[in-house]
Write an enzyme that holds these catalytic residues in place. Structure first.
Site, PDB file in Angstrom:
ATOM      1  N   ASP A  98     122.710  91.711 -30.526  1.00  5.11           N
ATOM      2  CA  ASP A  98     122.141  91.713 -29.184  1.00  5.11           C
ATOM      3  C   ASP A  98     122.651  90.501 -28.418  1.00  5.11           C
ATOM      4  O   ASP A  98     123.117  89.514 -29.005  1.00  5.11           O
ATOM      5  CB  ASP A  98     120.613  91.723 -29.225  1.00  5.11           C
ATOM      6  CG  ASP A  98     120.037  90.412 -29.750  1.00  5.11           C
ATOM      7  OD1 ASP A  98     120.433  89.993 -30.865  1.00  5.11           O
ATOM      8  OD2 ASP A  98     119.199  89.801 -29.063  1.00  5.11           O
ATOM      9  N   ASP A 103     128.770  84.689 -28.452  1.00  9.45           N
ATOM     10  CA  ASP A 103     127.390  84.721 -28.953  1.00  9.45           C
ATOM     11  C   ASP A 103     126.824  86.128 -28.859  1.00  9.45           C
ATOM     12  O   ASP A 103     126.298  86.501 -27.813  1.00  9.45           O
ATOM     13  CB  ASP A 103     126.546  83.733 -28.148  1.00  9.45           C
ATOM     14  CG  ASP A 103     125.109  83.647 -28.604  1.00  9.45           C
ATOM     15  OD1 ASP A 103     124.833  83.973 -29.769  1.00  9.45           O
ATOM     16  OD2 ASP A 103     124.265  83.234 -27.791  1.00  9.45           O
ATOM     17  N   GLU A 111     117.692  88.909 -31.683  1.00  5.55           N
ATOM     18  CA  GLU A 111     117.658  87.451 -31.817  1.00  5.55           C
ATOM     19  C   GLU A 111     117.446  86.755 -30.483  1.00  5.55           C
ATOM     20  O   GLU A 111     116.682  85.793 -30.375  1.00  5.55           O
ATOM     21  CB  GLU A 111     118.958  86.956 -32.471  1.00  5.55           C
ATOM     22  CG  GLU A 111     118.916  85.508 -32.933  1.00  5.55           C
ATOM     23  CD  GLU A 111     119.281  84.503 -31.844  1.00  5.55           C
ATOM     24  OE1 GLU A 111     118.981  83.302 -32.015  1.00  5.55           O
ATOM     25  OE2 GLU A 111     119.873  84.916 -30.824  1.00  5.55           O
ATOM     26  N   GLU A 112     118.125  87.228 -29.439  1.00  3.64           N
ATOM     27  CA  GLU A 112     118.052  86.552 -28.146  1.00  3.64           C
ATOM     28  C   GLU A 112     116.676  86.679 -27.491  1.00  3.64           C
ATOM     29  O   GLU A 112     116.329  85.878 -26.619  1.00  3.64           O
ATOM     30  CB  GLU A 112     119.126  87.105 -27.199  1.00  3.64           C
ATOM     31  CG  GLU A 112     120.558  86.911 -27.662  1.00  3.64           C
ATOM     32  CD  GLU A 112     121.013  85.461 -27.690  1.00  3.64           C
ATOM     33  OE1 GLU A 112     120.174  84.556 -27.506  1.00  3.64           O
ATOM     34  OE2 GLU A 112     122.214  85.230 -27.900  1.00  3.64           O
ATOM     35  N   HIS A 165     125.154  82.066 -23.169  1.00  8.11           N
ATOM     36  CA  HIS A 165     123.939  82.273 -22.365  1.00  8.11           C
ATOM     37  C   HIS A 165     124.183  82.102 -20.872  1.00  8.11           C
ATOM     38  O   HIS A 165     123.265  82.317 -20.077  1.00  8.11           O
ATOM     39  CB  HIS A 165     122.793  81.338 -22.794  1.00  8.11           C
ATOM     40  CG  HIS A 165     122.237  81.624 -24.146  1.00  8.11           C
ATOM     41  ND1 HIS A 165     120.955  81.266 -24.518  1.00  8.11           N
ATOM     42  CD2 HIS A 165     122.780  82.227 -25.237  1.00  8.11           C
ATOM     43  CE1 HIS A 165     120.731  81.646 -25.771  1.00  8.11           C
ATOM     44  NE2 HIS A 165     121.847  82.226 -26.224  1.00  8.11           N
TER      45      HIS A 165
END
Length: 454
Positions: free
Chosen positions: A96, A127, A158-159, A424
């Site tokens: 994800d 990422d 996870e995010e 991010h």
């Protein structure tokens, strides 16, 4: 030391696999696998999970399945059992990604892998889909020459920090049991410098809501005595930093020092894209502020946009806050202190509520051990220079679950996410040379770790 002929042979295999690595990453980046159905349909996460499962099956792992976790996300688990008492290595990654944020800020298409100035751009390129490709490339380079057991777990949320895989591991410990665990969700200190991450900050997320009026009121007729909820929120948020930019949650220490490798201020300014003339925040070193001290970030504010806003006093406003905490700080205590600070610093007796989104404990990995020795040798052989260590400002709560569930396993954090990746943020990218070098290092580790294991 690793035999030069073995290094040369694997280096050649990994180099030959890089076109396939780019093809893999192109497909992975095209999946809009944001694990939040409020923003993106869950079908993209499902498609990504299936692609990952199929890819690792094709790379030689035999027992492959999608496992639903308590938060509704699917974890991909694939394994090839160890034979004759050989050790087992667990490879971790997540499929994800973060939402793209401001699409207009991207210089390349968000969901299309694009090569520019030698880097590959796209959401998730580093990422953590770049680390998925790192694992895949390492396994493909070894092929049938795999002298130990391997289990792959790819997390699906996870995010979002919703803890699905953490709960799944606690409920199903035997599925992922291993002697060494490679957390592929970090990166090198800088491009070309092999680095193991030894510490992670913990995480406390809350949403704070301020209410002052029954509804919006005309700012001309009522502005002045009428309590403005947005102004109250701004006042409250300002109390969380001092004049130097230090995080100032009442009762939470903010004077710790980092004694390991230092992060030069000029290098950090370049890596973080700090504008000329703008000061860095905090009165410690960059390493102190990043790896040893708490850091409060306002992730988002619900307030009227400038375009379309009216001359009205806001009756309510809210913000999402992220508090990063260093090793040695208990997340439950940090949550308690943050909540108490917010309640005690709310101005004008405004109504306030603090909703806890989630917490994660800090983490520090152990040094030494046969897996660590083998990995340091593999990294040094791949890059041709000594391996170093660093802290990391990010949080991976799963590391503590792994440490508690598998207390005898050596846990190492590494990957392709060096600072220029801008994870991010808009314009996320990965340096393909990092994928190549890290895949080679992982292949060398998998080829030699059994020789070091007791």
């Amino acid at each position: 030391m690793i035999d030069d002929s073995r290094i040369a042979a694997l280096r050649q295999r990994v180099a030959a696999l890089m076109p396939q690595a780019k093809t893999d990453l192109t497909q992975l980046v095209s999946f809009k696998s944001v694990a939040d159905p409020r923003q993106f349909p869950p079908e993209d996460c499902n498609r990504t999970a299936q692609w990952v499962a199929d890819a690792f099956a094709g790379a030689g792992l035999t027992k492959v399945g999608l496992h639903e976790t308590p938060d509704g996300s699917k974890a991909v688990i694939a394994s090839r059992p160890a034979l004759d008492g050989a050790p087992t290595v667990l490879l971790y990654c997540h499929y994800d990604v973060q939402p793209p944020l401001d699409d207009d800020a991207w210089r390349t298409p968000v969901w299309e892998l694009t090569e520019k100035d030698g880097r590959w751009y796209g959401r998730g390129s580093a990422d953590c889909k770049g680390n998925i490709v790192m694992h895949l490339t390492a396994l493909r380079a070894l092929g049938a020459d795999l002298p130990l057991g391997v289990t792959l777990v790819a997390e699906g949320s996870e995010e979002q920090g919703t803890g699905g895989l953490e709960q799944f591991v606690e409920a199903n410990p035997d599925l992922l049991r291993a002697d060494a665990i490679l957390i592929g969700d970090c990166g090198n200190f800088t491009i070309g410098m092999p680095t193991l991450t030894e510490s992670l900050r913990g995480n406390v997320n809350v949403v704070v809501t301020i209410e002052t009026l029954a509804g919006p009121m005309h700012s001309g007729m009522f502005g002045g005595p009428a309590p403005d909820a947005l102004a109250a929120l701004i006042h409250l948020l300002a109390s969380l930093r001092d004049e130097y930019g230090n995080t100032t949650v009442a009762g939470l220490p903010n004077d710790q020092r980092w004694t390991g490798v230092q992060y030069l201020a000029d290098q950090f300014r370049a890596d973080a894209g700090v504008l000329g003339g703008v000061e860095l925040t905090g009165n410690g070193t960059v390493a102190d502020m990043l790896w040893a001290r708490p850091a409060l970030t306002v992730l988002g504010i619900d307030a009227p946009k400038v375009v379309g806003s009216a001359a009205a006093i806001q009756p309510a406003a809210r913000a999402r806050l992220n508090l990063r905490i260093p090793p040695g700080t208990d997340p439950d205590q940090a949550l308690e202190l943050l909540t108490a600070h917010l309640l005690s610093h709310t101005p004008w007796s405004a109504k306030i509520s603090v909703e806890t989104e989630g917490t994660g404990a800090p983490f520090r990995s152990a040094s030494g051990g046969p897996a660590r020795t083998a990995m340091e040798a593999a990294l040094t052989a791949s890059y041709g220079r000594a391996t170093t260590t660093q802290g990391q400002g990010g949080s991976i709560p799963l590391c503590n679950v792994f440490a508690d569930t598998y207390p005898h396993a050596e846990i190492m954090l590494l990957g392709v996410e060096e600072p220029k990746c801008l994870i991010h943020a808009p314009n996320e990218s990965v340096d393909p040379s990092e994928i190549e070098h890290m895949a080679l290092a992982e292949a060398l580790f998998l080829a030699t770790y059994a020789e070091h294991a007791p």
